[in-house]
Design a protein around this motif. Structure first.
Motif, PDB file in Angstrom:
ATOM      1  N   LYS A  40       0.831  -1.218   0.000  1.00  0.00           N
ATOM      2  CA  LYS A  40       0.000   0.000   0.000  1.00  0.00           C
ATOM      3  C   LYS A  40       0.861   1.261   0.000  1.00  0.00           C
ATOM      4  O   LYS A  40       0.658   2.169  -0.815  1.00  0.00           O
ATOM      5  CB  LYS A  40      -0.938   0.000   1.219  1.00  0.00           C
ATOM      6  N   SER A  41       1.819   1.311   0.935  1.00  0.00           N
ATOM      7  CA  SER A  41       2.678   2.510   1.008  1.00  0.00           C
ATOM      8  C   SER A  41       3.502   2.658  -0.266  1.00  0.00           C
ATOM      9  O   SER A  41       3.707   3.779  -0.755  1.00  0.00           O
ATOM     10  CB  SER A  41       3.634   2.424   2.189  1.00  0.00           C
ATOM     11  N   THR A  42       3.979   1.541  -0.783  1.00  0.00           N
ATOM     12  CA  THR A  42       4.787   1.608  -2.003  1.00  0.00           C
ATOM     13  C   THR A  42       3.936   2.127  -3.172  1.00  0.00           C
ATOM     14  O   THR A  42       4.437   2.860  -4.027  1.00  0.00           O
ATOM     15  CB  THR A  42       5.371   0.207  -2.318  1.00  0.00           C
ATOM     16  N   THR A  43       2.653   1.767  -3.176  1.00  0.00           N
ATOM     17  CA  THR A  43       1.763   2.279  -4.229  1.00  0.00           C
ATOM     18  C   THR A  43       1.661   3.808  -4.135  1.00  0.00           C
ATOM     19  O   THR A  43       1.786   4.519  -5.134  1.00  0.00           O
ATOM     20  CB  THR A  43       0.360   1.637  -4.096  1.00  0.00           C
ATOM     21  N   MET A  44       1.461   4.296  -2.909  1.00  0.00           N
ATOM     22  CA  MET A  44       1.381   5.749  -2.712  1.00  0.00           C
ATOM     23  C   MET A  44       2.678   6.425  -3.173  1.00  0.00           C
ATOM     24  O   MET A  44       2.654   7.437  -3.872  1.00  0.00           O
ATOM     25  CB  MET A  44       1.191   6.065  -1.225  1.00  0.00           C
ATOM     26  N   LYS A  45       3.806   5.831  -2.752  1.00  0.00           N
ATOM     27  CA  LYS A  45       5.106   6.429  -3.099  1.00  0.00           C
ATOM     28  C   LYS A  45       5.367   6.338  -4.598  1.00  0.00           C
ATOM     29  O   LYS A  45       6.051   7.196  -5.163  1.00  0.00           O
ATOM     30  CB  LYS A  45       6.227   5.730  -2.319  1.00  0.00           C
ATOM     31  N   SER A  46       4.833   5.307  -5.225  1.00  0.00           N
ATOM     32  CA  SER A  46       5.024   5.183  -6.679  1.00  0.00           C
ATOM     33  C   SER A  46       4.186   6.213  -7.424  1.00  0.00           C
ATOM     34  O   SER A  46       4.621   6.754  -8.440  1.00  0.00           O
ATOM     35  CB  SER A  46       4.662   3.772  -7.144  1.00  0.00           C
ATOM     36  N   VAL A  47       2.986   6.488  -6.924  1.00  0.00           N
ATOM     37  CA  VAL A  47       2.164   7.545  -7.541  1.00  0.00           C
ATOM     38  C   VAL A  47       2.873   8.887  -7.392  1.00  0.00           C
ATOM     39  O   VAL A  47       2.939   9.688  -8.329  1.00  0.00           O
ATOM     40  CB  VAL A  47       0.746   7.587  -6.904  1.00  0.00           C
ATOM     41  N   MET A  48       3.453   9.109  -6.201  1.00  0.00           N
ATOM     42  CA  MET A  48       4.128  10.385  -5.923  1.00  0.00           C
ATOM     43  C   MET A  48       5.518  10.477  -6.564  1.00  0.00           C
ATOM     44  O   MET A  48       6.183  11.497  -6.451  1.00  0.00           O
ATOM     45  CB  MET A  48       4.281  10.593  -4.407  1.00  0.00           C
ATOM     46  N   GLU A  64       1.437  12.424 -17.792  1.00  0.00           N
ATOM     47  CA  GLU A  64       2.270  11.314 -17.307  1.00  0.00           C
ATOM     48  C   GLU A  64       3.188  11.787 -16.184  1.00  0.00           C
ATOM     49  O   GLU A  64       3.900  12.789 -16.337  1.00  0.00           O
ATOM     50  CB  GLU A  64       3.104  10.756 -18.477  1.00  0.00           C
ATOM     51  N   LEU A  65       3.139  11.086 -15.050  1.00  0.00           N
ATOM     52  CA  LEU A  65       3.999  11.476 -13.926  1.00  0.00           C
ATOM     53  C   LEU A  65       5.301  10.682 -13.895  1.00  0.00           C
ATOM     54  O   LEU A  65       6.311  11.163 -13.368  1.00  0.00           O
ATOM     55  CB  LEU A  65       3.264  11.271 -12.593  1.00  0.00           C
ATOM     56  N   VAL A  66       5.288   9.444 -14.430  1.00  0.00           N
ATOM     57  CA  VAL A  66       6.504   8.637 -14.388  1.00  0.00           C
ATOM     58  C   VAL A  66       7.588   9.354 -15.187  1.00  0.00           C
ATOM     59  O   VAL A  66       7.362   9.786 -16.320  1.00  0.00           O
ATOM     60  CB  VAL A  66       6.271   7.209 -14.951  1.00  0.00           C
ATOM     61  N   GLY A  67       8.752   9.517 -14.539  1.00  0.00           N
ATOM     62  CA  GLY A  67       9.842  10.243 -15.190  1.00  0.00           C
ATOM     63  C   GLY A  67       9.988  11.656 -14.643  1.00  0.00           C
ATOM     64  O   GLY A  67      11.025  12.287 -14.830  1.00  0.00           O
ATOM     65  N   LEU A  68       8.955  12.144 -13.946  1.00  0.00           N
ATOM     66  CA  LEU A  68       9.071  13.483 -13.338  1.00  0.00           C
ATOM     67  C   LEU A  68       9.739  13.358 -11.973  1.00  0.00           C
ATOM     68  O   LEU A  68       9.552  12.358 -11.273  1.00  0.00           O
ATOM     69  CB  LEU A  68       7.685  14.107 -13.120  1.00  0.00           C
ATOM     70  N   PRO A  69      10.484  14.383 -11.557  1.00  0.00           N
ATOM     71  CA  PRO A  69      10.990  14.358 -10.182  1.00  0.00           C
ATOM     72  C   PRO A  69       9.823  14.486  -9.194  1.00  0.00           C
ATOM     73  O   PRO A  69       8.771  15.047  -9.534  1.00  0.00           O
ATOM     74  CB  PRO A  69      11.901  15.585 -10.113  1.00  0.00           C
ATOM     75  N   THR A  73       5.234  16.288  -8.755  1.00  0.00           N
ATOM     76  CA  THR A  73       3.908  15.692  -8.543  1.00  0.00           C
ATOM     77  C   THR A  73       3.090  16.587  -7.602  1.00  0.00           C
ATOM     78  O   THR A  73       1.892  16.735  -7.772  1.00  0.00           O
ATOM     79  CB  THR A  73       3.990  14.259  -7.970  1.00  0.00           C
ATOM     80  N   ALA A  74       3.759  17.175  -6.606  1.00  0.00           N
ATOM     81  CA  ALA A  74       3.058  18.093  -5.712  1.00  0.00           C
ATOM     82  C   ALA A  74       2.597  19.314  -6.502  1.00  0.00           C
ATOM     83  O   ALA A  74       1.465  19.786  -6.351  1.00  0.00           O
ATOM     84  CB  ALA A  74       3.967  18.498  -4.558  1.00  0.00           C
ATOM     85  N   LYS A  75       3.458  19.808  -7.372  1.00  0.00           N
ATOM     86  CA  LYS A  75       3.091  20.967  -8.207  1.00  0.00           C
ATOM     87  C   LYS A  75       1.916  20.640  -9.118  1.00  0.00           C
ATOM     88  O   LYS A  75       1.097  21.500  -9.432  1.00  0.00           O
ATOM     89  CB  LYS A  75       4.280  21.392  -9.066  1.00  0.00           C
TER      90      LYS A  75
END
Ligand SMILES: Nc1ncnc2c1ncn2[C@@H]1O[C@H](COP(=O)(O)OP(=O)(O)OP(=O)(O)O)[C@@H](O)[C@H]1O
Length: 233
Positions: A40-48, A64-69, A73-75
């Motif tokens: 569960k936590s890893t899923t959250m961290k992977s989204v972020m 697409e968020l994958v590849g962004l620092p 994601t917060a921005k």
């Protein structure tokens, strides 16, 4: 709003998320359930993008968020409250909230300090207290309130009910229902099935980094074998 497609995430060589896919629609409250270590936590961290998936896609409002620092994601409008509540223990409640302040965001609820004090009355009473002098539950509320100061469009809450007193858990559930009524989209990770059922529209059950169930709590109730196999209840 959020579309996670076939992500694979690792810690070093340990393969944790194994082709996980799920989506969250605007305005939904979705609970990620599963035992300790299910992912569960890893899923959250992977989204972020704190644990960037090595394969697959995480699309947020079509982007697409994958590849962004991770800070991007917060921005982009994701607000993340980690399990270990990173509040500033030497700052007061008001100062902690100021640290989180961001401009209003189109398509997301806009929060003021006064509204957050309505949402979490305990924080209002303790506005001049330092973080370190607050209970675990109050720190959890402060951590959520500080994240809301960033006016996120999607809020990710990692085990908000963990290790806090039952009376505070109830207040927390009411606050999350208010967030939902305000139109916020929430992804919440939980071990507490009772709490998850009280706040969420839908359950996603994980085991060994794979999705084992995705549906309403009514549907889950009709399948006790799933609950018995994957949840500690
Ligand atoms: N930093 C890390 N390095 C190596 N392995 C890790 C790390 N963090 C988690 N893991 C492992 O990844 C797996 C998934 O852990 P994760 O924290 O995502 O599970 P969880 O469902 O959130 O459970 P919990 O309720 O314990 O947080 C577990 O086997 C865990 O031991």
């Amino acid at each position: 709003m959020l579309e996670v497609s076939a992500i694979h995430s690792f810690y070093g060589k340990a393969h944790i998320l194994d082709g996980l896919s799920f989506s969250v629609a605007r305005g939904e409250v979705v609970a990620l359930l599963g035992r300790n270590g299910a992912g569960k936590s890893t899923t959250m961290k992977s989204v972020m993008q704190l644990v960037p998936p090595r394969a697959g896609s995480v699309s947020f409002e079509g982007r697409e968020l994958v590849g962004l620092p991770a800070y991007r994601t917060a921005k982009a409008g994701l607000g993340y409250v980690p399990e270990d509540r990173r509040i500033f223990s030497d700052l007061t409640v008001l100062e902690n909230l100021e640290v989180g302040r961001q401009p209003p965001r189109e398509g997301a609820p806009h929060w003021t300090v006064a509204q957050l004090f309505e949402l979490f009355p305990n924080l209002a009473e303790r506005r001049h207290n330092r973080g370190k002098h607050m209970s675990g539950g109050e720190q959890q509320m402060l951590s959520i309130a500080r994240t809301l100061m960033g006016n996120p469009a999607l809020l990710l809450l990692d085990e908000p009910s963990e290790g806090i007193a039952p009376v505070i858990v109830e207040q927390m559930a009411r606050s999350i229902l208010t967030l939902k009524a305000e139109g916020l989209t929430v992804l919440i990770s939980e071990q507490n099935l009772h709490f998850a059922r009280a706040v969420a529209d839908r359950a996603i059950i994980l085991e060994s980094g794979q999705k084992k169930f995705d549906g309403s709590f009514a549907l889950l109730e009709k399948q006790p074998e799933i609950r018995d196999a994957y949840l500690s209840v």
